[in-house]
Scaffold this motif. Structure first.
Motif, mmCIF file in Angstrom:
data_model
loop_
_atom_site.group_PDB
_atom_site.id
_atom_site.type_symbol
_atom_site.label_atom_id
_atom_site.label_comp_id
_atom_site.label_asym_id
_atom_site.label_seq_id
_atom_site.Cartn_x
_atom_site.Cartn_y
_atom_site.Cartn_z
ATOM 1 N N SER A 137 0.844 -1.196 0.000
ATOM 2 C CA SER A 137 0.000 0.000 0.000
ATOM 3 C C SER A 137 0.879 1.246 0.000
ATOM 4 O O SER A 137 1.606 1.510 0.956
ATOM 5 C CB SER A 137 -0.915 0.031 1.232
ATOM 6 O OG SER A 137 -1.479 1.331 1.370
ATOM 7 N N ASP A 184 -8.432 1.889 -6.222
ATOM 8 C CA ASP A 184 -9.547 2.401 -5.419
ATOM 9 C C ASP A 184 -9.126 3.645 -4.647
ATOM 10 O O ASP A 184 -9.925 4.526 -4.353
ATOM 11 C CB ASP A 184 -10.017 1.340 -4.406
ATOM 12 C CG ASP A 184 -10.794 0.233 -5.101
ATOM 13 O OD1 ASP A 184 -11.123 0.399 -6.287
ATOM 14 O OD2 ASP A 184 -11.045 -0.805 -4.454
ATOM 15 N N ARG A 185 -7.849 3.638 -4.293
ATOM 16 C CA ARG A 185 -7.280 4.788 -3.570
ATOM 17 C C ARG A 185 -6.026 5.186 -4.343
ATOM 18 O O ARG A 185 -5.326 4.320 -4.859
ATOM 19 C CB ARG A 185 -6.934 4.334 -2.157
ATOM 20 C CG ARG A 185 -6.130 5.320 -1.367
ATOM 21 C CD ARG A 185 -5.819 4.782 0.006
ATOM 22 N NE ARG A 185 -7.015 4.693 0.833
ATOM 23 C CZ ARG A 185 -7.046 4.132 2.021
ATOM 24 N NH1 ARG A 185 -5.959 3.581 2.529
ATOM 25 N NH2 ARG A 185 -8.158 4.104 2.718
ATOM 26 N N LYS A 192 -10.371 1.903 -13.843
ATOM 27 C CA LYS A 192 -9.801 0.814 -13.025
ATOM 28 C C LYS A 192 -8.842 -0.064 -13.815
ATOM 29 O O LYS A 192 -8.950 -1.286 -13.824
ATOM 30 C CB LYS A 192 -10.914 -0.051 -12.426
ATOM 31 C CG LYS A 192 -11.846 0.701 -11.518
ATOM 32 C CD LYS A 192 -11.729 0.158 -10.111
ATOM 33 C CE LYS A 192 -12.571 0.935 -9.143
ATOM 34 N NZ LYS A 192 -11.832 1.929 -8.429
ATOM 35 N N MET A 227 -8.851 5.448 -11.276
ATOM 36 C CA MET A 227 -9.964 5.356 -10.327
ATOM 37 C C MET A 227 -11.300 5.019 -10.978
ATOM 38 O O MET A 227 -12.161 4.423 -10.334
ATOM 39 C CB MET A 227 -10.098 6.657 -9.541
ATOM 40 C CG MET A 227 -8.837 7.014 -8.783
ATOM 41 S SD MET A 227 -9.065 8.352 -7.600
ATOM 42 C CE MET A 227 -9.587 7.485 -6.125
ATOM 43 N N ASP A 275 -9.535 8.875 -1.836
ATOM 44 C CA ASP A 275 -10.377 7.698 -2.022
ATOM 45 C C ASP A 275 -11.449 7.947 -3.068
ATOM 46 O O ASP A 275 -12.117 7.013 -3.494
ATOM 47 C CB ASP A 275 -11.075 7.309 -0.708
ATOM 48 C CG ASP A 275 -10.069 6.772 0.296
ATOM 49 O OD1 ASP A 275 -9.395 5.798 -0.049
ATOM 50 O OD2 ASP A 275 -9.955 7.353 1.392
ATOM 51 N N GLY A 293 -7.399 -2.441 -11.606
ATOM 52 C CA GLY A 293 -8.360 -3.067 -10.698
ATOM 53 C C GLY A 293 -8.470 -2.307 -9.391
ATOM 54 O O GLY A 293 -8.354 -1.085 -9.350
ATOM 55 N N SER A 294 -8.643 -3.072 -8.301
ATOM 56 C CA SER A 294 -8.878 -2.435 -7.006
ATOM 57 C C SER A 294 -7.632 -1.714 -6.492
ATOM 58 O O SER A 294 -7.724 -0.937 -5.535
ATOM 59 C CB SER A 294 -9.350 -3.463 -5.989
ATOM 60 O OG SER A 294 -8.382 -4.480 -5.864
ATOM 61 N N ALA A 295 -6.456 -1.965 -7.116
ATOM 62 C CA ALA A 295 -5.248 -1.223 -6.712
ATOM 63 C C ALA A 295 -5.481 0.281 -6.830
ATOM 64 O O ALA A 295 -4.837 1.075 -6.149
ATOM 65 C CB ALA A 295 -4.053 -1.649 -7.571
#
Ligand code: AMP
Ligand code: GLY
Length: 424
Positions: free
Chosen positions: A102, A180-181, A173, A170, A124, A176-178
């Motif tokens: 992270s 999200d923030r 994507k 964001m 976010d 992907g979820s990497a």
């Protein structure tokens, strides 16, 4: 000892090659490995994320030590899975691998403990990020928070590019979820240096420095890749830089992780930028670098398995790391078209030239054995050819000489690996 290494790249080949020299090691397994690793280890077809499969295999074979190579399994808790199964493992637990997993965590950690890094904000929501960009200075850097195969960093020259980048990370994507923030970071300029280290939770021992070349083309042009070549040591990593980093970056990072209850045992790879205002951290990785490992380990004198064990046992303070007073250069031989579309399955020849020649190594990354037992290309980065020399110039000359010993169709390499050193 029986050792298991997980991963299948040039990095893991270099680790396996180094571990094979240990007087303690009788047998090496690699999961899943590649054609080159298969010459020094027994490759087993278990994926790096298959923790149940890996731990069952390690128990069945009586593995004494497992080394986790790549970042994804570490971030997902590979070390925890081995520990839970009562197995000895080298690599940080999930709660410490977050140092790489992270970017928001690592930036907050650096801020809290005054470790020098670029100024940043974390977002976010795309709306908040876009609002911030309205008044931010350009160029600016956008980073997906999570792991994105080393590709989640966007350097944006203009506001339009930055807005597009927020959309890519964001909304679309792309990673992907990497995404999200995201971390939005001040753009820094300077020389980049990679510094690898062993850590046992309290003590940190620094390896020699290296530098990667990430762009596909000569003169740092073209797309970002996993790394097209490396050299070690970096002439820009001077004694003063080293002293500054030891005091302000290395030990403080290890102490910060401990203070947060996230004791780090394993490899910390410091991606540094030598700015006008001093060295700053670009990123942390919680594993060996690829292809940095291919120039660092050939210069290391220690028995690497002893060092791995000292990290696990918390006795690293009793180890002195020693490196040869020489230099190494690694030139990656890739498939033409990498990092985009490329063809594979071409026979590779010329390996015999490396046999019985000291100081020349060929580490496999994307290779495999076909049905006829022929080694063929199987990836974008196919091989890393490393050579040592008394200094960087000689190592570079040797590496490019050795790169010509290998033949396969569509072979592509950069011709300027280590060239920056001529300016030093
Ligand atoms: P990272 O994965 O964070 O190391 O970023 C990948 C590459 O992007 C680095 O090797 C740098 O070349 C570049 N980079 C990352 N952060 C910055 C920054 N704040 N300023 C300038 N370049 C950066
Ligand atoms: N060579 C850069 C990395 O391993 O992330």
């Amino acid at each position: 000892m029986k050792v298991l290494i997980t991963g299948s790249g040039g990095r893991e080949h270099a680790i396996a090659w180094k571990a094979a020299q240990s007087s303690k090691v009788e047998k090496i397994y690699c999961a899943p490995g590649n054609a080159g690793i298969g010459e020094i280890a027994e490759c087993v077809n278990i994926g790096v994320m298959d923790f149940d499969g890996l731990t069952a295999f390690a128990k069945e074979k009586g593995i004494d030590l497992t080394i986790i190579g790549p970042d994804d399994p570490l971030a997902a808790g590979a070390a925890d899975a081995f520990e839970a199964a009562g197995l000895r493992v080298f690599g940080p637990r999930k709660n410490a691998a977050i140092l790489e997993g992270s970017k928001a965590f690592s930036k907050d950690l650096m801020k809290k403990y005054n470790i020098p890094t670029a100024a940043y904000e974390t977002f976010d929501s795309p709306e908040a990020a876009l609002k911030y960009l309205e008044t931010a200075d350009m160029p600016i850097v956008l980073k997906a928070d999570g792991l994105a195969l080393g590709k989640g960093v966007l350097i944006c020259r203009t506001r339009e590019e930055a807005e597009e980048g927020v959309k890519t990370l964001m909304l679309d994507k792309q990673f992907g979820s990497a995404g999200d923030r995201i971390v939005v970071e001040e753009f820094m300029t300077g020389r980049e240096v990679s510094v690898l280290s062993f850590v046992d939770g309290k003590t940190i021992k620094i390896m020699t420095s290296a530098q990667d070349h990430k762009r596909a083309g000569d003169g740092d042009t073209g797309l970002n890749t996993g790394g097209m070549g490396t050299f070690s040591p970096s002439p820009f990593y001077t004694k003063e830089v080293d002293e500054y980093c030891r005091k302000n970056i290395y030990q403080p990072t290890v102490d910060a992780m401990r203070a947060e209850g996230r004791e780090f045992k394993g490899i910390i790879f410091f991606g540094l930028m030598l700015t006008e205002k001093g060295p700053k951290v670009l990123e942390f990785n919680a594993r060996f670098g690829d292809p940095e490992t291919q120039v660092v380990l050939p210069r290391m004198k220690n028995d690497i398995v002893e060092v791995f064990e000292a990290c696990i046992d918390g006795t690293l303070d009793q180890i002195q790391l020693d490196f040869e007073d020489n230099a190494a250069v690694c030139v990656v031989l890739a498939s033409k078209g990498y990092p985009q579309h490329y063809e594979k399955g071409y026979p590779i020849s010329g390996f015999e030239a490396f046999q019985d020649r000291d100081g020349y190594y060929v580490f496999h990354a994307g290779s495999k054995l076909d049905e006829n037992g022929q080694i063929v290309t199987a990836g974008g980065r196919v091989l890393g050819v490393t050579a040592v020399g008394k200094d960087l110039k000689e190592a570079r000359k040797n590496a490019y000489k050795a790169a010509e010993w290998i033949h396969f169709e569509n072979k592509y390499m950069r011709n300027d690996i280590g060239k920056a050193i001529d300016e030093a």
